[in-house]
Design a protein around this motif. Sequence first.
Motif, mmCIF file in Angstrom:
data_model
loop_
_atom_site.group_PDB
_atom_site.id
_atom_site.type_symbol
_atom_site.label_atom_id
_atom_site.label_comp_id
_atom_site.label_asym_id
_atom_site.label_seq_id
_atom_site.Cartn_x
_atom_site.Cartn_y
_atom_site.Cartn_z
ATOM 1 N N VAL A 121 9.870 -2.692 -8.155
ATOM 2 C CA VAL A 121 8.615 -2.837 -7.099
ATOM 3 C C VAL A 121 7.162 -2.319 -7.803
ATOM 4 O O VAL A 121 6.127 -2.984 -7.496
ATOM 5 N N SER A 122 7.328 -1.347 -8.817
ATOM 6 C CA SER A 122 6.150 -0.697 -9.207
ATOM 7 C C SER A 122 5.428 -1.749 -10.053
ATOM 8 O O SER A 122 4.123 -1.924 -10.038
ATOM 9 N N VAL B 214 3.534 -4.007 -7.815
ATOM 10 C CA VAL B 214 2.320 -3.460 -7.116
ATOM 11 C C VAL B 214 1.395 -3.211 -8.371
ATOM 12 O O VAL B 214 0.067 -3.330 -8.247
ATOM 13 N N ASN B 215 1.753 -2.738 -9.512
ATOM 14 C CA ASN B 215 0.786 -2.880 -10.696
ATOM 15 C C ASN B 215 0.300 -4.356 -11.168
ATOM 16 O O ASN B 215 -0.835 -4.089 -12.018
ATOM 17 N N ASP C 114 -1.648 -6.735 -3.189
ATOM 18 C CA ASP C 114 -2.199 -5.769 -2.014
ATOM 19 C C ASP C 114 -1.077 -5.168 -1.260
ATOM 20 O O ASP C 114 -0.687 -5.919 -0.375
ATOM 21 N N ALA C 115 -0.476 -4.183 -1.653
ATOM 22 C CA ALA C 115 0.763 -3.415 -0.963
ATOM 23 C C ALA C 115 0.323 -3.418 0.514
ATOM 24 O O ALA C 115 1.353 -3.166 1.355
ATOM 25 N N THR C 116 -0.830 -3.014 0.740
ATOM 26 C CA THR C 116 -1.109 -2.822 2.268
ATOM 27 C C THR C 116 -0.696 -4.057 3.207
ATOM 28 O O THR C 116 -0.777 -4.025 4.363
ATOM 29 N N GLY D 72 4.246 2.882 -4.827
ATOM 30 C CA GLY D 72 3.046 2.446 -4.704
ATOM 31 C C GLY D 72 2.656 1.925 -3.287
ATOM 32 O O GLY D 72 1.988 1.015 -3.243
ATOM 33 N N LEU D 73 3.521 2.131 -2.566
ATOM 34 C CA LEU D 73 3.361 1.388 -1.225
ATOM 35 C C LEU D 73 2.979 2.244 -0.099
ATOM 36 O O LEU D 73 2.789 3.583 -0.289
#
Length: 512
Positions: free
Chosen positions: A59-60, A63-64, A68-70, A228-229
């Motif tokens: 998952v990281s 995100v990295n 756009d995790a939002t 990172g979520l």
Amino acid sequence: MKSLLLVIDIGTTSVKAVLFTTTGTLVRSSTAAYRTQYPQSGWAQQDPENYWKATVEAVSTLVNAGVDATAIEAIGLSGHMNGCLLVDSSGKPTYPHIIHADSRSSRQCSHIDEIWGQKQIYERTGNRIDEHLSLPKLLWIQENRPEAVSSSAYFINAKDYIRFKLTGILGTTDFSDSSLTGIFNPVGRTWDYEIADSLGLQRNIFCDVHTSTEVAGPLVGEVARLLGLREGIPISYGGGDAACATRGAGVSTPGQGYAALGSSAWVSTLAQQPQFDDKMRMQHFLDLEGELCNVCGTVQSASIALDWIRHLLKRHGSGREDLNVIEGRLEKLPVGSSGVLFLPYLMGERTPHWDARARGAYIGLSLSTDTDTLIRATYEGVAYALADCMDVYDDLALPIRQFTLLGGAARSTFWQRMIAEVLGRQVSIHPYPSQATALGAAYAAGVSVGMWKDIGEAIAVSAERQDTQAEIVIPDRQRSDLYRQIHAIYRQLYPAMDAIHRQLERIRDTHV
């Protein structure tokens, strides 16, 4: 950015973190691997903490990579089935996770058979007593590691452990996983506590059961920051990998089916109820929505058999080339691998024989047999094992008219064509062969937050796009006819070698 669905798929060899749009389009994926432990012949177990470490890594990585995790609206879960993972009240494992491939519990299967009989267990649970199911594994731990059972609060499976890590909520599972444990009634949709009582199992270790399309809880703050979520993302209950794959393959009605080609392989379709068979050849487990029933035939060793033979050949200086290079040479070898047959029962076999004692074999070797012939025979042996499964559907008058191939190993165009020709049918290749299971879990997650009213609607939304992307493999009829003749010979191997397997088992047991 459009709304996204994140899926965490706990596989036999790795965790995949996969992102989809709300129309079922693959955005990005990341994988983090781990190992299976094989401490003794027939044993296969994993450390669940490695699932979590791999989840954080996968998952990281997504995100990295700039996602756009939002935009993530919900998280779906999928995981390998048939396992037995015991955890205490804090969620800590009390014994390694005994996974589906493990066959150490033959004695426990005999004990269940003595009390209930195969037929009655099959009629009550939709599945025969077998070492690869969860119930005999649980009994093995109870008899051999009683302290692990006495200190345990719940019996769960892989994706349930990750859901606990994400939400902090323990003691829940879904219909698909529970109905493939060997101690769940798929018609009554409840644990069979009579079986549990007869075996001395405490009722409180069995989790509350939910549909995969319900929200289990929100992503907790500390874990959200680690991944990172954003905090509070709804997490669905998720489902077993085979049930997720069924929906990810676009199966909604009887007559549609698929084969998943990975470490193990299986063929499945949906029916209104379990399709009981006097020979008890098929497995049954509930759909993600808890209403329909998967009718499933399983090949215990598929691409793992190919990995095994390549690993052995590498150790002796052969088979080091890229798999695409090897397959290019295999294309030039004759159908039937120059008379060499491979029986892929490296860890026993499920459909149609259900025999944990069975073992693999190469038949027809000579001094002229080379490494490429061994590898091609391995491909063919797995394809014949899939054909054995397909034959059962015909016997049950449950024909599969539309057939899709998926799974990581299904990316091989060489194997795609071989399977189509061995089965003698047109095969559709899933547009995302390695992420079809995750796609089914994404559908369930989307339904859980109201994106679609049900999974059927979710499939319909993405069906047109998938149909235009899918590759169709049409078999060569002349080659199919030859494969059919060889498959008829292949079917004779198991009954011819059954007595030999049993004698060899006694020798193995004597020298443990």
